[in-house]
Structures are given as C-alpha cells and as structure tokens.
Design an enzyme around this catalytic site. Structure first.
Site, PDB file in Angstrom:
ATOM      1  N   TRP A   4     -12.319   3.304  -3.623  1.00 22.55           N
ATOM      2  CA  TRP A   4     -11.813   3.437  -2.257  1.00 22.55           C
ATOM      3  C   TRP A   4     -11.716   4.905  -1.861  1.00 22.55           C
ATOM      4  O   TRP A   4     -12.132   5.302  -0.770  1.00 22.55           O
ATOM      5  CB  TRP A   4     -10.461   2.751  -2.145  1.00 22.55           C
ATOM      6  CG  TRP A   4      -9.588   3.194  -1.005  1.00 22.55           C
ATOM      7  CD1 TRP A   4      -8.461   3.948  -1.088  1.00 22.55           C
ATOM      8  CD2 TRP A   4      -9.776   2.916   0.391  1.00 22.55           C
ATOM      9  NE1 TRP A   4      -7.922   4.152   0.162  1.00 22.55           N
ATOM     10  CE2 TRP A   4      -8.711   3.526   1.081  1.00 22.55           C
ATOM     11  CE3 TRP A   4     -10.728   2.207   1.104  1.00 22.55           C
ATOM     12  CZ2 TRP A   4      -8.578   3.467   2.455  1.00 22.55           C
ATOM     13  CZ3 TRP A   4     -10.609   2.144   2.493  1.00 22.55           C
ATOM     14  CH2 TRP A   4      -9.534   2.764   3.153  1.00 22.55           C
TER      15      TRP A   4
ATOM     16  N   ASP B 175       0.841  -1.183   0.000  1.00 22.99           N
ATOM     17  CA  ASP B 175       0.000   0.000   0.000  1.00 22.99           C
ATOM     18  C   ASP B 175       0.896   1.260   0.000  1.00 22.99           C
ATOM     19  O   ASP B 175       1.862   1.322  -0.757  1.00 22.99           O
ATOM     20  CB  ASP B 175      -0.958  -0.048   1.200  1.00 22.99           C
ATOM     21  CG  ASP B 175      -2.062   0.988   1.147  1.00 22.99           C
ATOM     22  OD1 ASP B 175      -3.081   0.720   0.493  1.00 22.99           O
ATOM     23  OD2 ASP B 175      -1.891   2.072   1.733  1.00 22.99           O
ATOM     24  N   TRP B 176       0.590   2.256   0.852  1.00 27.55           N
ATOM     25  CA  TRP B 176       1.418   3.464   0.896  1.00 27.55           C
ATOM     26  C   TRP B 176       2.849   3.177   1.334  1.00 27.55           C
ATOM     27  O   TRP B 176       3.757   3.953   1.039  1.00 27.55           O
ATOM     28  CB  TRP B 176       0.784   4.490   1.840  1.00 27.55           C
ATOM     29  CG  TRP B 176      -0.083   5.476   1.124  1.00 27.55           C
ATOM     30  CD1 TRP B 176      -1.428   5.447   0.987  1.00 27.55           C
ATOM     31  CD2 TRP B 176       0.370   6.638   0.417  1.00 27.55           C
ATOM     32  NE1 TRP B 176      -1.860   6.515   0.246  1.00 27.55           N
ATOM     33  CE2 TRP B 176      -0.776   7.271  -0.113  1.00 27.55           C
ATOM     34  CE3 TRP B 176       1.608   7.214   0.178  1.00 27.55           C
ATOM     35  CZ2 TRP B 176      -0.701   8.440  -0.865  1.00 27.55           C
ATOM     36  CZ3 TRP B 176       1.682   8.374  -0.564  1.00 27.55           C
ATOM     37  CH2 TRP B 176       0.537   8.981  -1.078  1.00 27.55           C
TER      38      TRP B 176
ATOM     39  N   ASP C 173      -7.761  -8.675  -3.712  1.00 27.56           N
ATOM     40  CA  ASP C 173      -7.688  -7.239  -3.453  1.00 27.56           C
ATOM     41  C   ASP C 173      -8.566  -6.472  -4.448  1.00 27.56           C
ATOM     42  O   ASP C 173      -8.296  -6.506  -5.642  1.00 27.56           O
ATOM     43  CB  ASP C 173      -6.229  -6.783  -3.579  1.00 27.56           C
ATOM     44  CG  ASP C 173      -6.034  -5.314  -3.234  1.00 27.56           C
ATOM     45  OD1 ASP C 173      -7.029  -4.609  -3.005  1.00 27.56           O
ATOM     46  OD2 ASP C 173      -4.869  -4.890  -3.194  1.00 27.56           O
TER      47      ASP C 173
ATOM     48  N   HIS D   2      -6.263  -7.219   0.126  1.00 26.59           N
ATOM     49  CA  HIS D   2      -5.339  -6.102   0.046  1.00 26.59           C
ATOM     50  C   HIS D   2      -4.260  -6.170   1.115  1.00 26.59           C
ATOM     51  O   HIS D   2      -3.087  -5.908   0.850  1.00 26.59           O
ATOM     52  CB  HIS D   2      -6.122  -4.784   0.168  1.00 26.59           C
ATOM     53  CG  HIS D   2      -5.272  -3.556   0.076  1.00 26.59           C
ATOM     54  ND1 HIS D   2      -4.601  -3.194  -1.064  1.00 26.59           N
ATOM     55  CD2 HIS D   2      -4.985  -2.589   1.002  1.00 26.59           C
ATOM     56  CE1 HIS D   2      -3.937  -2.068  -0.861  1.00 26.59           C
ATOM     57  NE2 HIS D   2      -4.150  -1.688   0.382  1.00 26.59           N
TER      58      HIS D   2
END
Length: 461
Positions: free
Chosen positions: A328, A287-288, A414, A443
C-alpha cells in the site's frame, strides 16, 4: 405575592434550565410540587427528543402524572422559568393544576398575559391561578446569554474562519448533496495545536447523553465513513462525535506534506477531546483512527468506557510492517493521484457511484492531497520512529490497565491489515472477546456499518 417557597422551587426550575442549556436546548426548566414535595422536574428537550411538544412544562407534567398514577394533578403547583406558551397552558389546564408560577415574560408566545391570557378565560371549565415574575432577572439573564451565544455561532458560520496562507480549504460545493450524510457541519479552530487551522466535526444527539461514540477515521477516509453507523447510535439516544483530521474531509488541509506528523495529529485529538469535554466515550477506530486513537485513552482513562476496534494496528516499531501495508505504501508513492473512490469501490462492490465519489470530494487536486501522501510513510516502522514509544505505552495500557468493554470486528478480505494482523492486536487488549470476523468485508469495515453498529450497541452499551 410570591413566597419564600416560591423562590426556592423556582431555584430548582432554574437548575433544570441550566441542564437544558448544557444540552444545547433553550434554557427553560420546570418543577411540579404538591404539599411542599417535589413530584417531578424536567427541562426543555425538543431538539434532543425530536419532539416539538417536549417543552419543560409538558415533560414535567407527564412525569408528575406517571408518578402519581393520575392524569389529574389536583392541588399541584407548576413552576417554570419562562412564561408558558399556549400548548403548555393548555396542558396545565387539562391536568387541573391548581397554580402556575413562572419567571421571565415571553413577549412573543407567552400565553399567561404577554400575548394572551388563557388562564383568565371565564368560559373554561377549570381555572388555574398564575403568577409571573418570580426570579425573573435570573431566568431572563440565562435566556439572553443563550441566545447571544446562538447569534454568535450563526455569525461564525456565516463568516467562515480565515484560511491560513499555508493551507487549503475544499470548496463547500464539493460536499453538496452527499448521499446519507445529512448532518450539520461543526468547526473548531481554537485548539492550540491547530494554530488557526479549521477542523470539521459532526456532533449529533443529546449533549448530556450517558454514552458518546467518538468515531475516528483513517487514511484516505473522513467522517463520511461512519454514515452507516451513526443513525443506529442516535436512535438509541446516544451522542455521536466524528471529527475530520486536519488534511481530510471538510477540515483545512496544510499544503506541505511535512506538516503532518504523528505527534501533531495525536495532540490535536487529545486537545479536541478535552475541549469538547467528552465523557462516557465508546472509542470507535479503524486504520489511522486506531493508530492514533488507541494512544488517547491512557491520557484520560476516566473519559472512556468502551472500545470498538476495526482493521488497525498499534504501530510500536517492535515488529515488521505487514507485506500488505508495504505494498500500500509503495502504491501511494508510485501513484500519488490514485482515485480514492475507486479504492473504496474495489473492496465494497455494493457501494453506489455517488457514495464512491463522496470519498473523492475532499481532494479536488494534488494540492489538497498532502495528507494522503504523508500518512503512509508516517506509520511508525522502527523503535525510534515518531509515535513508536507512545504506541508501546498504549500497548501496555490496553493489556494491563484497560477496564472497559471491548469489541473487535475484522474485515477478512482486507489486503493491508487482515485477520492475522488484527489477531496480534487482539492479544494486546485486556479481556477482549473473540473477534467478530466478517468474511465479505475488506479494509473499510464501516461500509458494512449498520450491522456492526447494532452489534456494538449490544456489547458496549
């Protein structure tokens, strides 16, 4: 009387003591010598080895016996920077060491004269000569400096760093008794970009380990995300470092959404890696953690040796964001107080209620959720978006300059960054093997982390 050779070999023991201090251990070093030849060297390691007997003297005697092929160390001299305790004196006597030379006295546990003199007991069937005070000032200064630093650290922990007026700090009781998260909290507030904010991180395992797993979380997670993976790497003798980005986990949380910017978060991570002097890094991202983390190695490529990448992207602004991500982003804007724990439970039905609630712990109210609101629109969407240019540079680095090992693991379920998105990233990473696809994972791939950590050990370590 001590001789010049005693001073020389004690100098080698002092070097070992410095290695211990660098690893966070009490600075004691030991050297075993026979006929002028160094047979073995060692330093204190009870913390790193989880072994109460791993004093420098014991480890040095073990190594010497292994090298000589004999548990009797006749005609050997043991040099140690601190007066040995009863255990170590006993080990030297059992090994039939001819002589023990030590540096600083130990008034609390010293068994060579300070508390008791076991070497002088006439009833013992072997007698070892002992001599203290060799380079005692240097050994004492090292020990005093170490314990002074330890006292200051304890004082800092007892008196938490002052909270900035424009930030919030989640109460500690929110993190009490988290399942499978036993590690000691560590904090930094000295990074220039933090400007006084306090950032939390985990730092487990030996500080001098050859491999460091740097685990970067995403939104809305925190270092708790890696709880299933950390034990596997620690059991292998490696170091694991997992920071909470500002705004997440146990780190301070700026009140304003506008405080969060791509370039600021990236700079904090760059300064963190430098300040911690992390080396031999296996970079672990999702992710980030990947959007930011994949831009780090090109700034200091010699610090990194491996990459474990899970459901993330390089946000270069060259392609439209996926429909799943746009959905999202819309959900976060429409329902800013969404239940973080339920979000994790939706894709991970095997998680317990307590584990889900642990993800809610950092965010007791809307004021603590600025990062959760800011991060979705912060993903670089256009070529001139903040972070897009450096992400394009990173893409070039990974495709042409990266020389380390790589492993990609994909959670197929995901809905935001699934297999098709990850395969685009796969094509940008030089010599990356075929992705490992987990059909049951979503995810947050780390919730299947134990198997992934073992796989990463096999591929990257």
């Amino acid at each position: 009387m001590s001789s010049p050779s005693d001073h020389h070999f004690m100098g080698l023991a002092l070097q070992q003591a410095q290695f211990a201090q660098d690893a966070g251990e009490v600075p004691v070093g030991a050297v075993v010598v026979r006929d002028g030849e160094v047979i073995a060297q060692a330093h204190n390691a009870p913390i790193g080895l989880h072994d109460p007997s791993a004093h420098a003297e014991v480890l040095a005697l073990r190594a010497a016996a292994a090298k000589l092929g004999n548990y009797r160390l006749d005609n050997c001299t043991l040099y140690v920077t601190l007066e040995p305790c009863a255990m170590c004196v006993g080990a030297a006597l059992h090994a039939r060491v001819k002589r023990v030379v030590w540096g600083a006295s130990e008034p609390k546990t010293g068994a060579a004269g300070s508390v008791v003199d076991l070497f002088s007991q006439p009833v013992l069937n072997h007698h070892t000569d002992s001599q203290g005070g060799v380079r005692a000032d240097e050994a004492s200064a090292m020990l005093q400096g170490f314990f002074k630093q330890q006292r200051q650290q304890h004082k800092d922990q007892a008196m938490p760093h002052r909270l900035r007026d424009d930030a919030l700090r989640t109460p500690d009781e929110r993190f009490a008794q988290l399942p499978d998260y036993p590690w000691t909290p560590q904090y930094r507030h000295d990074l220039p970009s933090l400007d006084g904010l306090r950032m939390h991180y985990l730092d487990e395992g030996p500080k001098d380990a050859q491999i460091t797993w740097l685990c970067l979380h995403g939104n809305p997670a925190w270092s708790y995300l890696y709880r299933r993976m950390i034990p596997t790497w620690l059991a292998a003798g490696h170091r694991v470092v997992a920071p909470d980005m500002p705004g997440f986990g146990k780190s301070d949380k700026p009140k304003k959404d506008s405080a969060h910017r791509f370039d600021w978060h990236r700079q904090v991570l760059l300064e963190y890696v430098e300040a911690m002097d992390l080396r031999g890094i296996n970079l672990v991202v999702q992710d980030w953690g990947g959007i930011l983390g994949l831009t780090l190695p090109m700034a200091a490529p010699t610090r990194y040796q491996g990459l474990l990448v899970m459901n993330t992207i390089l946000a270069t602004g060259e392609q439209a964001l996926s429909p799943g991500f746009l959905a999202w982003r819309h959900m976060c804007a429409d329902k800013p107080l969404f239940d973080v724990g339920k979000l994790f439970a939706r894709g991970n039905p095997h998680m317990t209620a307590a584990e889900c609630e642990a993800y809610n712990a950092p965010f007791p109210d809307a004021g603590h959720r600025a990062a959760l609101r800011a991060f979705p629109p912060m993903v670089p969407e256009h070529a001139d978006s903040e972070g897009a240019a450096v992400s394009r540079q990173a893409k070039q680095f990974w495709s042409t300059q990266w020389t380390g090992k790589s492993l990609m693991v994909v959670g197929q379920q995901d809905p935001v960054l699934g297999e098709s998105v990850m395969r685009e990233l796969h094509g940008a990473i030089r010599a990356c093997p075929e992705p490992v696809v987990l059909p049951q994972a979503g995810h947050f791939v780390q919730e299947h982390g134990q198997a992934i950590a073992a796989l990463a050990l096999q591929h990257l370590a």
